[in-house]
Motif scaffolding. Sequence first.
Motif, PDB file in Angstrom:
ATOM      1  N   UNK A  86     104.053  12.931  -3.474  1.00  0.00           N
ATOM      2  CA  UNK A  86     104.846  14.153  -3.463  1.00  0.00           C
ATOM      3  C   UNK A  86     104.066  15.236  -2.715  1.00  0.00           C
ATOM      4  N   UNK A  87     104.770  15.980  -1.904  1.00  0.00           N
ATOM      5  CA  UNK A  87     104.135  17.050  -1.131  1.00  0.00           C
ATOM      6  C   UNK A  87     103.716  18.189  -2.055  1.00  0.00           C
ATOM      7  N   UNK A  88     102.591  18.786  -1.717  1.00  0.00           N
ATOM      8  CA  UNK A  88     102.094  19.919  -2.496  1.00  0.00           C
ATOM      9  C   UNK A  88     102.938  21.153  -2.183  1.00  0.00           C
ATOM     10  N   UNK A  89     103.029  22.047  -3.136  1.00  0.00           N
ATOM     11  CA  UNK A  89     103.664  23.327  -2.890  1.00  0.00           C
ATOM     12  C   UNK A  89     102.803  24.401  -3.546  1.00  0.00           C
ATOM     13  N   UNK A  90     103.153  25.666  -3.350  1.00  0.00           N
ATOM     14  CA  UNK A  90     102.319  26.765  -3.839  1.00  0.00           C
ATOM     15  C   UNK A  90     102.131  26.741  -5.350  1.00  0.00           C
ATOM     16  N   UNK A  91     103.179  26.442  -6.089  1.00  0.00           N
ATOM     17  CA  UNK A  91     103.076  26.441  -7.553  1.00  0.00           C
ATOM     18  C   UNK A  91     102.112  25.353  -8.021  1.00  0.00           C
ATOM     19  N   UNK A  92     102.301  24.149  -7.519  1.00  0.00           N
ATOM     20  CA  UNK A  92     101.431  23.044  -7.935  1.00  0.00           C
ATOM     21  C   UNK A  92      99.983  23.290  -7.513  1.00  0.00           C
ATOM     22  N   UNK A  93      99.791  23.850  -6.343  1.00  0.00           N
ATOM     23  CA  UNK A  93      98.438  24.171  -5.876  1.00  0.00           C
ATOM     24  C   UNK A  93      97.804  25.224  -6.778  1.00  0.00           C
ATOM     25  N   UNK A  94      98.553  26.251  -7.144  1.00  0.00           N
ATOM     26  CA  UNK A  94      98.040  27.306  -8.027  1.00  0.00           C
ATOM     27  C   UNK A  94      97.659  26.732  -9.384  1.00  0.00           C
ATOM     28  N   UNK A  95      98.504  25.880  -9.939  1.00  0.00           N
ATOM     29  CA  UNK A  95      98.210  25.269 -11.244  1.00  0.00           C
ATOM     30  C   UNK A  95      96.905  24.489 -11.185  1.00  0.00           C
ATOM     31  N   UNK A  96      96.716  23.716 -10.129  1.00  0.00           N
ATOM     32  CA  UNK A  96      95.504  22.890 -10.021  1.00  0.00           C
ATOM     33  C   UNK A  96      94.262  23.714  -9.689  1.00  0.00           C
ATOM     34  N   UNK A  97      94.442  24.838  -9.028  1.00  0.00           N
ATOM     35  CA  UNK A  97      93.314  25.682  -8.603  1.00  0.00           C
ATOM     36  C   UNK A  97      92.818  26.613  -9.703  1.00  0.00           C
ATOM     37  N   UNK A  98      93.710  27.008 -10.622  1.00  0.00           N
ATOM     38  CA  UNK A  98      93.370  27.994 -11.639  1.00  0.00           C
ATOM     39  C   UNK A  98      92.260  27.509 -12.565  1.00  0.00           C
ATOM     40  N   UNK A  99      91.300  28.385 -12.802  1.00  0.00           N
ATOM     41  CA  UNK A  99      90.196  28.130 -13.734  1.00  0.00           C
ATOM     42  C   UNK A  99      89.984  29.384 -14.554  1.00  0.00           C
ATOM     43  N   UNK A 100      89.488  29.213 -15.754  1.00  0.00           N
ATOM     44  CA  UNK A 100      89.130  30.375 -16.571  1.00  0.00           C
ATOM     45  C   UNK A 100      87.938  31.065 -15.931  1.00  0.00           C
ATOM     46  N   UNK A 101      88.067  32.361 -15.724  1.00  0.00           N
ATOM     47  CA  UNK A 101      87.011  33.150 -15.105  1.00  0.00           C
ATOM     48  C   UNK A 101      86.261  33.876 -16.215  1.00  0.00           C
ATOM     49  N   UNK A 102      84.950  33.768 -16.172  1.00  0.00           N
ATOM     50  CA  UNK A 102      84.130  34.395 -17.206  1.00  0.00           C
ATOM     51  C   UNK A 102      83.061  35.311 -16.610  1.00  0.00           C
ATOM     52  N   UNK A 103      83.374  35.816 -15.422  1.00  0.00           N
ATOM     53  CA  UNK A 103      82.484  36.759 -14.752  1.00  0.00           C
ATOM     54  C   UNK A 103      83.335  37.607 -13.808  1.00  0.00           C
ATOM     55  N   UNK A 104      83.508  38.880 -14.176  1.00  0.00           N
ATOM     56  CA  UNK A 104      84.399  39.762 -13.443  1.00  0.00           C
ATOM     57  C   UNK A 104      83.640  40.916 -12.792  1.00  0.00           C
ATOM     58  N   UNK A 105      84.164  41.402 -11.675  1.00  0.00           N
ATOM     59  CA  UNK A 105      83.677  42.636 -11.074  1.00  0.00           C
ATOM     60  C   UNK A 105      84.164  43.793 -11.946  1.00  0.00           C
ATOM     61  N   UNK A 106      83.505  44.929 -11.870  1.00  0.00           N
ATOM     62  CA  UNK A 106      83.882  46.073 -12.704  1.00  0.00           C
ATOM     63  C   UNK A 106      85.082  46.841 -12.139  1.00  0.00           C
ATOM     64  N   UNK A 107      85.447  46.613 -10.869  1.00  0.00           N
ATOM     65  CA  UNK A 107      86.570  47.317 -10.247  1.00  0.00           C
ATOM     66  C   UNK A 107      87.864  47.034 -10.992  1.00  0.00           C
ATOM     67  N   UNK A 108      88.639  48.081 -11.212  1.00  0.00           N
ATOM     68  CA  UNK A 108      89.925  47.935 -11.888  1.00  0.00           C
ATOM     69  C   UNK A 108      90.949  47.308 -10.941  1.00  0.00           C
ATOM     70  N   UNK A 109      91.824  46.475 -11.473  1.00  0.00           N
ATOM     71  CA  UNK A 109      92.892  45.893 -10.659  1.00  0.00           C
ATOM     72  C   UNK A 109      93.898  46.983 -10.309  1.00  0.00           C
ATOM     73  N   UNK A 110      94.691  46.735  -9.270  1.00  0.00           N
ATOM     74  CA  UNK A 110      95.668  47.735  -8.848  1.00  0.00           C
ATOM     75  C   UNK A 110      96.886  47.707  -9.770  1.00  0.00           C
ATOM     76  N   UNK A 111      97.638  48.783  -9.731  1.00  0.00           N
ATOM     77  CA  UNK A 111      98.873  48.862 -10.519  1.00  0.00           C
ATOM     78  C   UNK A 111      99.870  47.792 -10.060  1.00  0.00           C
ATOM     79  N   UNK A 112      99.936  47.547  -8.761  1.00  0.00           N
ATOM     80  CA  UNK A 112     100.856  46.528  -8.235  1.00  0.00           C
ATOM     81  C   UNK A 112     100.475  45.141  -8.748  1.00  0.00           C
ATOM     82  N   UNK A 113      99.185  44.855  -8.775  1.00  0.00           N
ATOM     83  CA  UNK A 113      98.730  43.551  -9.301  1.00  0.00           C
ATOM     84  C   UNK A 113      99.059  43.426 -10.782  1.00  0.00           C
TER      85      UNK A 113
END
Length: 188
Positions: free
Chosen positions: A1-28
């Motif tokens: 089956x061909x990959x698509x954005x959703x399936x790629x995102x699901x496989x790529x996602x990992x729990x992040x346990x080290x963040x920059x201090x910069x605040x995310x944007x309102x749009x994000x």
Amino acid sequence: MAANEVLTTIKKRRSVRSFKSDQITEAELQAVLEAGIYAPSAGNQQLWHFTVIQDKQVLEQLNKDAKAGAAQIDNEHVQLMAKNEKFNIFYGAPTVVLVSGKEDGLMIESDCAAATQNIILAAEAIGLGSCWVDFILSAFGGEQDEQYRQQLGLPAGYKPFSSVALGYKKSEAVNAPARKENVINYIK
């Protein structure tokens, strides 16, 4: 089956346990919240509520109180984490989304889990880091439970089920660990 954005995102996602201090944007922030409200829910009840916490002092107090509550749990691993002064339950993320649900809602725990999953997948899709954090639940249920419910604006009859730490990744996530085998059977 061909990959698509959703399936790629699901496989790529990992729990992040080290963040920059910069605040995310309102749009994000609005993009990930919208993903949360588009989650499936039993009977289309949509009985969840999202509380966005970006106040550093509130996050620090939640960290402290959650660790104090978790230190009472009868689990050695949890107690070690709770007693570690350097451990921050939100891993330094500048934004936390608390996911609550109406206590008498049909299948509300599943609904809140679906909303949480949508939030973390949306975060990955737009380049944010995220970590599903249930440790926060230890801050509720004790002496400060009602204080937090009021301070965080939880609607009456709602209780927290999970939270998501959000922010910019300090580094890119590592590859996915091997997936367990023999977890699927077919009845055809």
